[in-house]
Scaffold this motif. Sequence first.
Motif, PDB file in Angstrom:
ATOM      1  N   ALA A   1      -0.447   4.753  10.654  1.00  0.00           N
ATOM      2  CA  ALA A   1      -0.573   3.502   9.899  1.00  0.00           C
ATOM      3  C   ALA A   1      -0.787   3.795   8.417  1.00  0.00           C
ATOM      4  O   ALA A   1      -0.211   3.122   7.546  1.00  0.00           O
ATOM      5  CB  ALA A   1      -1.721   2.666  10.454  1.00  0.00           C
ATOM      6  N   GLY A   2      -1.607   4.806   8.127  1.00  0.00           N
ATOM      7  CA  GLY A   2      -1.841   5.183   6.734  1.00  0.00           C
ATOM      8  C   GLY A   2      -0.572   5.656   6.050  1.00  0.00           C
ATOM      9  O   GLY A   2      -0.328   5.359   4.872  1.00  0.00           O
ATOM     10  N   GLN A   3       0.258   6.398   6.791  1.00  0.00           N
ATOM     11  CA  GLN A   3       1.536   6.851   6.234  1.00  0.00           C
ATOM     12  C   GLN A   3       2.486   5.670   6.042  1.00  0.00           C
ATOM     13  O   GLN A   3       3.221   5.593   5.048  1.00  0.00           O
ATOM     14  CB  GLN A   3       2.177   7.874   7.172  1.00  0.00           C
ATOM     15  CG  GLN A   3       1.406   9.171   7.319  1.00  0.00           C
ATOM     16  CD  GLN A   3       2.001  10.071   8.388  1.00  0.00           C
ATOM     17  OE1 GLN A   3       3.037   9.769   8.980  1.00  0.00           O
ATOM     18  NE2 GLN A   3       1.336  11.189   8.652  1.00  0.00           N
ATOM     19  N   ALA A   4       2.456   4.738   6.987  1.00  0.00           N
ATOM     20  CA  ALA A   4       3.400   3.619   6.963  1.00  0.00           C
ATOM     21  C   ALA A   4       3.192   2.711   5.758  1.00  0.00           C
ATOM     22  O   ALA A   4       4.156   2.280   5.121  1.00  0.00           O
ATOM     23  CB  ALA A   4       3.277   2.814   8.253  1.00  0.00           C
ATOM     24  N   VAL A   5       1.936   2.402   5.429  1.00  0.00           N
ATOM     25  CA  VAL A   5       1.700   1.438   4.349  1.00  0.00           C
ATOM     26  C   VAL A   5       2.204   1.950   3.004  1.00  0.00           C
ATOM     27  O   VAL A   5       2.534   1.158   2.114  1.00  0.00           O
ATOM     28  CB  VAL A   5       0.202   1.053   4.253  1.00  0.00           C
ATOM     29  CG1 VAL A   5      -0.250   0.348   5.521  1.00  0.00           C
ATOM     30  CG2 VAL A   5      -0.666   2.270   3.961  1.00  0.00           C
ATOM     31  N   LEU A   6       2.292   3.270   2.856  1.00  0.00           N
ATOM     32  CA  LEU A   6       2.795   3.825   1.599  1.00  0.00           C
ATOM     33  C   LEU A   6       4.236   3.402   1.341  1.00  0.00           C
ATOM     34  O   LEU A   6       4.661   3.272   0.188  1.00  0.00           O
ATOM     35  CB  LEU A   6       2.697   5.354   1.620  1.00  0.00           C
ATOM     36  CG  LEU A   6       1.279   5.940   1.722  1.00  0.00           C
ATOM     37  CD1 LEU A   6       1.342   7.455   1.847  1.00  0.00           C
ATOM     38  CD2 LEU A   6       0.433   5.527   0.515  1.00  0.00           C
ATOM     39  N   HIS A   7       4.990   3.173   2.420  1.00  0.00           N
ATOM     40  CA  HIS A   7       6.389   2.757   2.283  1.00  0.00           C
ATOM     41  C   HIS A   7       6.511   1.324   1.761  1.00  0.00           C
ATOM     42  O   HIS A   7       7.607   0.879   1.424  1.00  0.00           O
ATOM     43  CB  HIS A   7       7.110   2.874   3.628  1.00  0.00           C
ATOM     44  CG  HIS A   7       7.306   4.294   4.081  1.00  0.00           C
ATOM     45  ND1 HIS A   7       8.453   5.003   3.828  1.00  0.00           N
ATOM     46  CD2 HIS A   7       6.481   5.138   4.755  1.00  0.00           C
ATOM     47  CE1 HIS A   7       8.344   6.223   4.334  1.00  0.00           C
ATOM     48  NE2 HIS A   7       7.153   6.326   4.907  1.00  0.00           N
ATOM     49  N   TYR A   8       5.392   0.612   1.730  1.00  0.00           N
ATOM     50  CA  TYR A   8       5.395  -0.768   1.245  1.00  0.00           C
ATOM     51  C   TYR A   8       4.684  -0.880  -0.103  1.00  0.00           C
ATOM     52  O   TYR A   8       4.355  -1.982  -0.545  1.00  0.00           O
ATOM     53  CB  TYR A   8       4.730  -1.681   2.278  1.00  0.00           C
ATOM     54  CG  TYR A   8       5.505  -1.731   3.575  1.00  0.00           C
ATOM     55  CD1 TYR A   8       6.510  -2.669   3.776  1.00  0.00           C
ATOM     56  CD2 TYR A   8       5.252  -0.807   4.591  1.00  0.00           C
ATOM     57  CE1 TYR A   8       7.233  -2.699   4.955  1.00  0.00           C
ATOM     58  CE2 TYR A   8       5.970  -0.828   5.775  1.00  0.00           C
ATOM     59  CZ  TYR A   8       6.965  -1.771   5.948  1.00  0.00           C
ATOM     60  OH  TYR A   8       7.688  -1.797   7.107  1.00  0.00           O
ATOM     61  N   GLY A   9       4.453   0.256  -0.729  1.00  0.00           N
ATOM     62  CA  GLY A   9       3.808   0.254  -2.036  1.00  0.00           C
ATOM     63  C   GLY A   9       2.321  -0.020  -1.976  1.00  0.00           C
ATOM     64  O   GLY A   9       1.709  -0.361  -2.991  1.00  0.00           O
ATOM     65  N   ILE A  10       1.728   0.125  -0.797  1.00  0.00           N
ATOM     66  CA  ILE A  10       0.292  -0.114  -0.629  1.00  0.00           C
ATOM     67  C   ILE A  10      -0.430   1.226  -0.733  1.00  0.00           C
ATOM     68  O   ILE A  10      -0.275   2.089   0.138  1.00  0.00           O
ATOM     69  CB  ILE A  10      -0.005  -0.773   0.733  1.00  0.00           C
ATOM     70  CG1 ILE A  10       0.753  -2.099   0.855  1.00  0.00           C
ATOM     71  CG2 ILE A  10      -1.501  -0.988   0.912  1.00  0.00           C
ATOM     72  CD1 ILE A  10       0.657  -2.735   2.230  1.00  0.00           C
ATOM     73  N   LYS A  11      -1.210   1.402  -1.774  1.00  0.00           N
ATOM     74  CA  LYS A  11      -1.892   2.677  -1.987  1.00  0.00           C
ATOM     75  C   LYS A  11      -3.330   2.663  -1.485  1.00  0.00           C
ATOM     76  O   LYS A  11      -3.876   3.696  -1.115  1.00  0.00           O
ATOM     77  CB  LYS A  11      -1.852   3.036  -3.472  1.00  0.00           C
ATOM     78  CG  LYS A  11      -0.430   3.258  -3.995  1.00  0.00           C
ATOM     79  CD  LYS A  11      -0.419   3.624  -5.468  1.00  0.00           C
ATOM     80  CE  LYS A  11       1.012   3.856  -5.957  1.00  0.00           C
ATOM     81  NZ  LYS A  11       1.062   4.188  -7.399  1.00  0.00           N
ATOM     82  N   ARG A  12      -3.943   1.493  -1.500  1.00  0.00           N
ATOM     83  CA  ARG A  12      -5.312   1.375  -1.011  1.00  0.00           C
ATOM     84  C   ARG A  12      -5.401   0.167  -0.095  1.00  0.00           C
ATOM     85  O   ARG A  12      -4.979  -0.933  -0.459  1.00  0.00           O
ATOM     86  CB  ARG A  12      -6.295   1.211  -2.176  1.00  0.00           C
ATOM     87  CG  ARG A  12      -6.419   2.436  -3.066  1.00  0.00           C
ATOM     88  CD  ARG A  12      -7.437   2.180  -4.168  1.00  0.00           C
ATOM     89  NE  ARG A  12      -8.742   1.809  -3.608  1.00  0.00           N
ATOM     90  CZ  ARG A  12      -9.756   1.375  -4.346  1.00  0.00           C
ATOM     91  NH1 ARG A  12      -9.617   1.226  -5.655  1.00  0.00           N
ATOM     92  NH2 ARG A  12     -10.908   1.077  -3.786  1.00  0.00           N
TER      93      ARG A  12
END
Length: 352
Positions: free
Chosen positions: A14-25
């Motif tokens: 999940a932590g890796q996935a959110v990076l693909h949506y521009g979510i850093k924190r």
Amino acid sequence: MIPTHERQRLQTLAGQAVLHYGIKRAKITGLNQRKAATFRIETDNPLLLPGTKEYAGNTCLLRIHLPRADYAKQAENSREAIQRELGWLDAIARSKVVVAPQPIKNVAGETITEIDEGDSRICVTLMRWVKGERIARIPENAARIGTAMTMLHGFASTIDRDLTTVAHWNPHPPVLAQRVHGAPQLNALFDECRPMMERVLADVASLESVLTANGRGLIHGDLVEKNALIHQGETRVIDFAECERAPFLWDVAKVFGQWLAETSVEGKPQEFSPLYRSFIDAYRAKRLLDDAAFRAIDTLVALWLVRSVHWLMNAWPHFDTEVRLNVVERHMPFVCSQLGRYGNESRLCIMA
């Protein structure tokens, strides 16, 4: 109960996935692992939808569509099935016919993100969070579901879009399920049901004109209380994973099939009739149902029972002991009794 190491693995994905949506924190909270591993994603700042000036809010739903070993989940987590669901949800979001989850594109402009894990590629999707409270299986909420389904069917009747990626309804299982090795009690129940299952399939083949007259289009496929929410008096619809292009009466029959099975297996058969009537009254307030439609619904409920047997027989090797016991002591005897009733009376639900 999900093992600790599996929870940690999913949390990492999940932590890796959110990076693909521009979510850093973000605060990532695990929810459940029913059809997909789901997480609530809470960000400090509202998430801007890629390529737009529109915000999705501070809370989203992340779904990790893990490859499944069991028969029950394989089709639902295929890329084709996921794309089908997202296309339907996007159309609903643009129409605002009902409030439903809206797909969010990743930074590459795609609605499905693929993450590599070893030799596997895992599909991930992100959706707008839908606020609401779960509803109970009571007549008042059956009416809410009937109204919501009417609205979806009305929209599906007018939608003008490419349906080539949408699965088309096939009333028959690929083949009628076969006996299972090493399961004598299950096989005996299957043998008892088989003649009636064959009759149901023959009856369904005669419904073409009635089904066409009552409309076809994209259907939800699982619009029962677990997939409906209530927020400030408004009914909202979630989980379109089983959507398909099918007769609208099949959508109705699947609801009745589940309610008939659940109330009977739970020892509360008296609860079915009020649910049925409340749903029907709400549904036909907007869409006409004649006697032929009611007879067709009964046959389609019987078809739902046949398909449940097909699913159980194929999924049997993946069931644990407790589930197997429940199947042979409760569900299969229920199916046999209902199919016997259908054979004697040519009906299952209340003709209204």
